[in-house]
Design a protein around this motif. Structure first.
Motif, mmCIF file in Angstrom:
data_model
loop_
_atom_site.group_PDB
_atom_site.id
_atom_site.type_symbol
_atom_site.label_atom_id
_atom_site.label_comp_id
_atom_site.label_asym_id
_atom_site.label_seq_id
_atom_site.Cartn_x
_atom_site.Cartn_y
_atom_site.Cartn_z
ATOM 1 N N MET A 16 -2.993 -1.839 6.752
ATOM 2 C CA MET A 16 -2.430 -3.037 7.360
ATOM 3 C C MET A 16 -2.446 -4.186 6.365
ATOM 4 S SD MET A 16 -1.114 -4.343 9.963
ATOM 5 C CE MET A 16 -0.870 -5.893 10.767
ATOM 6 N N GLY A 17 -1.349 -4.900 6.282
ATOM 7 C CA GLY A 17 -1.260 -6.045 5.383
ATOM 8 C C GLY A 17 -1.105 -5.651 3.924
ATOM 9 N N GLY A 18 -0.852 -4.389 3.651
ATOM 10 C CA GLY A 18 -0.660 -3.942 2.283
ATOM 11 C C GLY A 18 -1.960 -3.703 1.528
ATOM 12 N N ARG A 19 -3.077 -3.686 2.235
ATOM 13 C CA ARG A 19 -4.387 -3.461 1.607
ATOM 14 C C ARG A 19 -4.427 -2.061 0.985
ATOM 15 N NH1 ARG A 19 -6.936 -3.565 5.905
ATOM 16 N NH2 ARG A 19 -7.303 -1.355 6.098
ATOM 17 N N LEU A 20 -4.758 -1.993 -0.271
ATOM 18 C CA LEU A 20 -4.794 -0.724 -1.000
ATOM 19 C C LEU A 20 -5.823 0.217 -0.386
ATOM 20 C CD1 LEU A 20 -3.650 0.743 -3.497
ATOM 21 C CD2 LEU A 20 -5.577 -0.173 -4.786
ATOM 22 N N ALA A 21 -5.377 1.425 -0.057
ATOM 23 C CA ALA A 21 -6.260 2.419 0.551
ATOM 24 C C ALA A 21 -6.460 3.626 -0.358
ATOM 25 C CB ALA A 21 -5.706 2.869 1.896
ATOM 26 N N GLY A 22 -5.526 3.856 -1.286
ATOM 27 C CA GLY A 22 -5.679 4.998 -2.177
ATOM 28 C C GLY A 22 -4.602 5.053 -3.239
ATOM 29 N N VAL A 23 -4.981 5.598 -4.395
ATOM 30 C CA VAL A 23 -4.048 5.809 -5.504
ATOM 31 C C VAL A 23 -4.318 7.195 -6.067
ATOM 32 C CG1 VAL A 23 -3.306 5.052 -7.792
ATOM 33 C CG2 VAL A 23 -4.022 3.351 -6.106
ATOM 34 N N VAL A 24 -3.256 7.966 -6.226
ATOM 35 C CA VAL A 24 -3.370 9.283 -6.852
ATOM 36 C C VAL A 24 -2.440 9.298 -8.056
ATOM 37 C CG1 VAL A 24 -2.978 11.758 -6.573
ATOM 38 C CG2 VAL A 24 -3.904 10.424 -4.670
ATOM 39 N N ILE A 25 -2.996 9.625 -9.214
ATOM 40 C CA ILE A 25 -2.210 9.776 -10.437
ATOM 41 C C ILE A 25 -2.427 11.209 -10.903
ATOM 42 C CG2 ILE A 25 -1.866 8.989 -12.811
ATOM 43 C CD1 ILE A 25 -3.132 6.294 -11.864
ATOM 44 N N ALA A 26 -1.370 11.974 -10.919
ATOM 45 C CA ALA A 26 -1.497 13.397 -11.203
ATOM 46 C C ALA A 26 -0.417 13.849 -12.168
ATOM 47 C CB ALA A 26 -1.404 14.185 -9.898
ATOM 48 N N GLY A 27 -0.542 15.109 -12.554
ATOM 49 C CA GLY A 27 0.496 15.775 -13.341
ATOM 50 C C GLY A 27 0.919 15.027 -14.586
ATOM 51 N N THR B 38 5.655 6.947 -3.180
ATOM 52 C CA THR B 38 5.562 7.904 -4.281
ATOM 53 C C THR B 38 6.518 7.504 -5.388
ATOM 54 O OG1 THR B 38 5.074 9.648 -2.692
ATOM 55 C CG2 THR B 38 5.758 10.358 -4.874
ATOM 56 N N ALA B 39 6.061 7.643 -6.622
ATOM 57 C CA ALA B 39 6.886 7.351 -7.792
ATOM 58 C C ALA B 39 6.594 8.391 -8.868
ATOM 59 C CB ALA B 39 6.602 5.938 -8.305
ATOM 60 N N ALA B 40 7.229 8.220 -10.014
ATOM 61 C CA ALA B 40 7.042 9.128 -11.148
ATOM 62 C C ALA B 40 7.263 10.579 -10.732
ATOM 63 C CB ALA B 40 5.673 8.933 -11.798
ATOM 64 N N ARG B 41 8.352 10.783 -10.008
ATOM 65 C CA ARG B 41 8.739 12.121 -9.536
ATOM 66 C C ARG B 41 7.623 12.820 -8.758
ATOM 67 N NH1 ARG B 41 11.684 13.382 -15.140
ATOM 68 N NH2 ARG B 41 13.579 12.219 -14.701
ATOM 69 N N GLY B 42 6.888 12.030 -7.984
ATOM 70 C CA GLY B 42 5.850 12.590 -7.131
ATOM 71 C C GLY B 42 4.460 12.590 -7.738
ATOM 72 N N ASP B 43 4.323 12.181 -8.974
ATOM 73 C CA ASP B 43 3.022 12.228 -9.624
ATOM 74 C C ASP B 43 2.181 10.966 -9.430
ATOM 75 O OD1 ASP B 43 3.334 14.823 -10.570
ATOM 76 O OD2 ASP B 43 4.313 14.169 -12.415
ATOM 77 N N VAL B 44 2.757 9.923 -8.867
ATOM 78 C CA VAL B 44 2.004 8.716 -8.538
ATOM 79 C C VAL B 44 2.198 8.449 -7.057
ATOM 80 C CG1 VAL B 44 1.792 6.225 -8.897
ATOM 81 C CG2 VAL B 44 2.230 7.721 -10.853
ATOM 82 N N ARG B 45 1.074 8.423 -6.313
ATOM 83 C CA ARG B 45 1.132 8.155 -4.877
ATOM 84 C C ARG B 45 0.162 7.028 -4.536
ATOM 85 N NH1 ARG B 45 1.052 13.432 -5.631
ATOM 86 N NH2 ARG B 45 -1.099 13.763 -4.995
#
Length: 111
Positions: free
Chosen positions: A48-59, A36-43
């Motif tokens: 396995m292996g760092g494969r991207l599974a999801g991105v949430v950009i909020a607030g 989590t970054a941006a004070r919780g607004d980016v998750r």
């Protein structure tokens, strides 16, 4: 052919090793990490292996410039990868405690 106690011991050891390898494979298939970054607004979540599974950009993250948002996504992704690596490390050291090379994946070796 006569079966000796050693053969039974070897068979039991092979069966246990096979079962252990199967469990390790199953657990590694379920590895994931979140950051989590941006004070919780980016998750970001990775598998396995760092494969991207999801991105949430909020607030308020939507108010960031493209460059700033990109940096926050990269920060969250890096944290997610480290979390997944710690999970892999935990599984590996549980099943193979005599192997110390796993620390290179979590940065533990650098300490």
């Amino acid at each position: 052919m006569e079966t000796t106690p050693q053969v039974w011991t070897d068979v039991a050891h092979a069966e246990k090793t096979f079962e252990q390898a199967h469990e390790v494979r199953e657990r590694l298939a379920r590895v994931s990490g979140s950051g989590t970054a941006a004070r919780g607004d980016v998750r970001v979540t990775v598998g396995m292996g760092g494969r991207l599974a999801g991105v949430v950009i909020a607030g308020r993250a939507m108010e960031y410039s493209g460059e700033a948002l990109s940096a926050e996504i990269m920060t969250a992704a890096s944290l997610a990868e480290k979390a997944a690596a710690r999970e892999v490390h935990s599984i590996a050291t549980e099943f193979y405690p005599e192997l110390d090379f796993w620390d290179q994946y979590t940065g533990e070796a650098e300490r």
